[in-house]
Motif scaffolding. Structure first.
Motif, short mmCIF file in Angstrom:
data_model
loop_
_atom_site.label_atom_id
_atom_site.label_comp_id
_atom_site.label_asym_id
_atom_site.label_seq_id
_atom_site.Cartn_x
_atom_site.Cartn_y
_atom_site.Cartn_z
N TYR A 12 -52.42 28.58 55.80
CA TYR A 12 -51.36 28.32 54.82
C TYR A 12 -50.15 27.70 55.53
CZ TYR A 12 -53.66 31.41 51.35
OH TYR A 12 -54.53 31.99 50.45
N HIS A 47 -52.80 24.54 43.03
CA HIS A 47 -54.25 24.65 43.20
C HIS A 47 -55.02 23.95 42.08
CE1 HIS A 47 -55.17 26.88 46.78
NE2 HIS A 47 -54.37 27.88 46.48
N HIS A 86 -47.38 27.73 43.74
CA HIS A 86 -48.56 27.65 44.61
C HIS A 86 -49.86 27.63 43.78
CE1 HIS A 86 -50.89 28.51 48.37
NE2 HIS A 86 -51.72 29.05 47.50
N GLU A 87 -49.99 28.55 42.85
CA GLU A 87 -51.24 28.62 42.06
C GLU A 87 -51.35 27.41 41.14
OE1 GLU A 87 -52.98 30.60 43.48
OE2 GLU A 87 -51.65 32.15 44.22
N GLU A 130 -55.88 31.65 41.87
CA GLU A 130 -56.08 30.48 41.02
C GLU A 130 -57.50 30.37 40.50
OE1 GLU A 130 -56.06 30.61 44.22
OE2 GLU A 130 -57.36 29.12 45.15
N GLU A 133 -55.57 25.32 50.94
CA GLU A 133 -54.40 26.20 51.05
C GLU A 133 -53.19 25.47 51.63
OE1 GLU A 133 -54.10 28.64 49.40
OE2 GLU A 133 -56.10 29.43 49.10
ZN LIG Z 1 -53.72 29.41 47.62
#
Ligand SMILES: [Zn+2]
Length: 441
Positions: free
Chosen positions: A376, A295, A291-292, A265, A314
């Protein structure tokens, strides 16, 4: 009049107290030449620390000149990634430092392959000297071959880029072609200026209310690009409903080769490893995109110290991406996967915890697995357990409050936990139990 106009323009155009004016000339063979002029509130020190992150892997960047308020300044490398600049005299309330730099973009991959020259991609993450955060002292951590090493304040950026003919830049911010091979990129409130140059790529756009999405991809990955746009559009609507508006005007999704990371990201920009684009119907492909995208809130807008407290961004990004799967009735599957990976991390690194810093994971027998298992999966599971305990209204309320309080700032985990505690109500004792379970050693 001029000062007034400047002030008015400044109020309109600039949101961050730190701004970068960058130039960069990139040659197809990988040589780099550039300058960085950084304006920021004088920290009350005449020594300034800049980071040259690519140098963790080799001597790829060097500073060739330094000026403070226009006067020559001296500099010294304290570490390949840490540059100390000494100004000849104390800075005025707004300090202006200028650095000239040169470097080379290697054609061999290092780390995640984010500073890497390939046939069709020039990936230029952190290609310029980046001012370290100041909080009464310069915040400087060691660098590691894994995890995200960058810790930076949000800043406004303008880059004038001279690119080889036929190459097109995609970066954090608005790209504008000024002439053949000459580009301007500008963006506000960026944690860093991410940049990739691509050759022979295609693009596909999708406009959402207030947000422009664009995929940039090699022609053979059109299917994956369209799928990525659909996932991003759906996830963006969902995240916006639960967390608040997407923090930027646009997002570019670029398919590039990466190594050991499925996605990376940057503000307004995400990189997706093109190996994962071969089968875009897999759940994991959607997980990368979601996920990205998450971010952009947890890293882009709410900055964190990704080295000292990697779980915070994360864990939040992993849990937020889970919301995309929850909408498809698949959160249970993810929760079980997080539980299994967390359990595995505890076996690998029994003295570790979700709250470990990157340097603690680096010392564990299987650093990358412990890191991802705790920071994570363990952190996402922790957030899931907290949500189950507090209920959606209190949990998402705390997340939104955290976001509002730390918008464009650098947040700390202790403050996030304090907000959860404040939302704890009658579940206080159980919440303390969860914090001990996940963060205790
Ligand atoms: Zn990440």
């Amino acid at each position: 009049m001029r000062a007034l106009l400047f002030l008015a323009l400044g109020l309109w155009a600039s949101a961050a107290p730190i701004s970068y004016v960058l130039t960069l000339k990139v040659a197809e063979q990988g040589t780099l030449e550039g300058s960085a002029q950084v304006t920021f509130p004088c920290p009350g020190s005449s020594e300034f620390v800049f980071r040259l992150y690519p140098n963790h892997f080799g001597p790829f960047l060097s500073v060739t000149g330094a000026w403070a308020e226009g006067a020559p300044a001296s500099w010294e490398a304290l570490d390949p990634t840490v540059l100390l600049v000494r100004a000849p005299r104390p800075c005025p309330p707004t300090a202006t430092l200028a650095l000239a730099f040169a470097g080379v973009l290697p054609d061999s991959s290092h780390g995640y392959g984010i500073f890497w020259r390939q046939e069709r991609t020039l990936t230029l993450a952190q290609f310029y000297p980046l001012l370290a955060p100041w909080d009464g002292g310069w915040r400087v951590h060691p660098t590691f071959p894994f995890g995200d090493n960058l810790v930076a304040e949000a800043a406004d950026y303008v880059l004038t880029l001279s690119a080889p003919l036929g190459w097109v830049p995609v970066g954090s911010g608005e790209e504008e072609e000024l002439g053949p091979g000459l580009w301007r990129l500008a963006g506000e409130n960026l944690r860093e200026l991410g940049l990739v140059l691509v050759k022979g790529f295609e693009e596909e756009r999708r406009a959402l209310p207030g947000v422009r999405l664009r995929a940039v991809f090699p022609p053979e990955l059109r299917l994956a690009a369209e799928r990525a746009l659909a996932i991003a559009a759906e996830a963006l609507a969902l995240f916006t409903a639960l967390l608040g508006p997407y923090p930027y005007p646009d997002l570019d999704l670029v398919f590039v080769p990466l190594v050991g990371a499925a996605g990376v990201e940057y503000p307004r920009l995400i990189l997706i490893d093109w190996d994962y684009a071969v089968d875009p119907e897999r759940d994991f492909f959607a997980e990368i995109v979601a996920h990205e995208l998450a971010h952009q809130w947890w890293y882009g807008e709410v900055g964190t110290d990704q080295v000292a407290e990697p779980w915070l961004d994360e864990g939040l990004a992993t849990y937020t991406s889970g919301l995309y799967f929850e909408a498809r009735g698949e959160l249970g599957r993810l929760v079980e996967a997080w539980r299994a990976r967390w359990a595995q991390a505890k076996v690998l690194f029994p003295r570790g915890s979700v709250g470990c810093a990157l340097w603690e994971f680096a010392g564990s027998p299987n650093a990358r697995w412990s890191y991802s298992g705790y920071a994570y999966s363990g952190a996402a599971l922790f957030l899931h357990e907290v949500r189950t305990l507090l209920g959606d209204a209190a949990f998402f309320g705390a997340l939104r409050r955290f976001r509002e309080e730390h918008r464009w700032g650098l947040a700390e985990a202790s403050r996030f936990l304090a907000l959860l505690r404040a939302a704890g109500g009658p579940a206080q004792a159980a919440l303390e139990g969860l914090i001990r379970e996940f963060f205790g050693r």
